[in-house]
Design an enzyme around this catalytic site. Structure first.
Site, mmCIF file in Angstrom:
data_model
loop_
_atom_site.group_PDB
_atom_site.id
_atom_site.type_symbol
_atom_site.label_atom_id
_atom_site.label_comp_id
_atom_site.label_asym_id
_atom_site.label_seq_id
_atom_site.Cartn_x
_atom_site.Cartn_y
_atom_site.Cartn_z
ATOM 1 C CG ASP A 225 -0.287 -0.149 2.540
ATOM 2 O OD1 ASP A 225 0.715 -0.891 2.633
ATOM 3 O OD2 ASP A 225 -0.739 0.474 3.529
ATOM 4 C CD GLU B 156 3.072 -1.050 7.631
ATOM 5 O OE1 GLU B 156 3.192 -1.018 8.874
ATOM 6 O OE2 GLU B 156 3.252 -0.047 6.920
#
Ligand code: NI
Length: 401
Positions: A88, A146
């Site tokens: 991400d 994350e």
């Protein structure tokens, strides 16, 4: 999409790292151009999925909407290991002027997860080519989210990605470390990042008549000051802890004392008992200060990720891998960081080691911290990360250790 399987593989995957690097750079830049923030990695996951499906021998699946899992069975029986990459980006507008800069306004790979993803795509490519050498199974875990609590790792663990896994490894490209170095920390490596929110409820009124109000700004300022006593006077100085107020929001104009003030912040610890004690430590101060001045409060405390704690035996083994693969100079001493990481979720299920791969370069101005609009990596770190994970995987899947 090109298939990278060479007709006659070299004797070791490590010998193929250099030849694969240009492709890894292409993948990383492609991901960098198209960042997606936590839980929204739809196109990112599609790209990873499509790329993995061009690699012969991988079983590709989708544990959640925006994550991807690939499994590679070695030719011989053996343990199952997991290698994790987070995928991400962050809600930051990129300020770098590079050809591959983010094409999404307000989103940027400002933590290096684009590099992690490209490295593990490279690892899957190399290990698949050398499947005949491997004893056991590798699971390549491309994890979403994350950066945003509660994180993607817990979801993937709940989906069973760690079932039967005996060891888990991962890495972070790290701009504070110079490129060409790798940091391995034995034991506690990254902190548990908890958060809190507090509203101080006073009584608003005319700024010209403060005595008729209960001023939540003046009281909030006392709360912020008193909270500094927790770290400096309530906690053993040998126990690392961070307590930072990061938001203080109150008021609308010059001549009005508002009726409430909002404070929020973060608490970071390693020690579980200390972590457990922090909500009560905060509450005692907030309750004491607000009541002393006639205000009331609400306080919520949210637990974040667990601390990342690297397994001692596996760390020692991987230190030898680094020294053997790169020479003794590459391995650098590194202190734990108070940053948080949901890699810790996998470590609840199997011994794991999270490594830091140097990605900074002062001479080239690659010095900006992670999560900065001008964050960059020295792309040579991609090759070092790939070589490290390849050597580590071979250690765990070909040796008898
Ligand atoms: Ni990160």
């Amino acid at each position: 999409m090109t298939t990278l399987l060479s007709p006659s593989p070299s004797p070791s995957p490590l010998a193929d790292v250099d030849a694969l690097l240009p492709q890894v750079v292409v993948w990383r830049r492609r991901l960098h151009r198209h960042p997606e923030v936590a839980f929204q990695e739809v196109e990112t996951a599609r790209f990873i999925d499509e790329t993995l499906r061009t690699i012969p021998g991988l079983h590709v699946s989708r544990p959640t909407r925006t994550s991807v899992l690939a499994a590679l069975d070695g030719a011989l029986p053996g343990p199952t290991i997991a290698v994790r990459a987070d995928i991400d980006a962050l809600p930051i507008r990129e300020e770098n002027d590079v050809a591959y800069r983010s094409q999404v306004d307000g989103a940027m790979h400002a933590c290096g997860h684009d590099g992690h993803t490209a490295i593990v795509l490279g690892l899957a490519t190399l290990l698949a080519r050398h499947r005949d050498r491997l004893r056991g199974t590798v699971r390549f875990v491309f994890q979403h989210a994350e950066e945003l609590s509660p994180g993607g790792a817990e979801e993937l663990v709940a989906q069973g990605v760690m079932e039967g896994v005996s060891q888990v490894i991962g890495l972070h490209l790290w701009s504070p470390l110079p490129v060409g170095t790798i940091g391995l920390i034995c034991g506690p490596a990254m902190a548990a990042p908890d958060t809190f929110e507090c509203t101080i409820i006073g009584q608003g009124g005319h700024a010209a008549a403060p005595h008729q109000t209960v001023d939540p700004i003046a009281i909030g300022a006392q709360v912020v000051t008193a909270l500094q006593q927790v770290v400096s006077r309530r906690v053993d100085p040998l126990d690392p802890v961070v307590l930072s107020v990061t938001q203080f929001i109150a008021g609308t104009t010059f001549n009005v004392i508002p009726s409430s003030a909002y404070l929020a912040g973060t608490v970071r610890t390693f020690d579980p008992a200390l972590r457990d004690s922090m909500p009560a430590q905060l509450e005692r101060i907030v309750a004491g200060v607000t009541s002393a001045f006639g205000a009331t409060y609400t306080l919520t405390y949210e637990r974040g990720y667990r601390p990342v704690v690297n397994d001692a035996a596996l760390t020692a083994r991987l230190e030898q891998v680094v020294t053997r693969t790169f020479g003794a100079d590459t391995l650098v001493p590194m202190r734990p960081t108070m940053g948080g990481e949901d890699f810790s979720a996998y470590q609840q299920k199997a011994p794991g080691v999270f490594a830091f791969v140097g990605a900074g370069n002062e001479a080239e101005g690659i010095t900006f911290p992670h999560h900065h609009p001008r964050f960059q990596i020295d792309e040579r770190s991609l090759g070092i990360g790939l070589r490290y994970l390849t050597a580590a995987s071979l250690e765990l899947l070909t040796s008898d250790g």
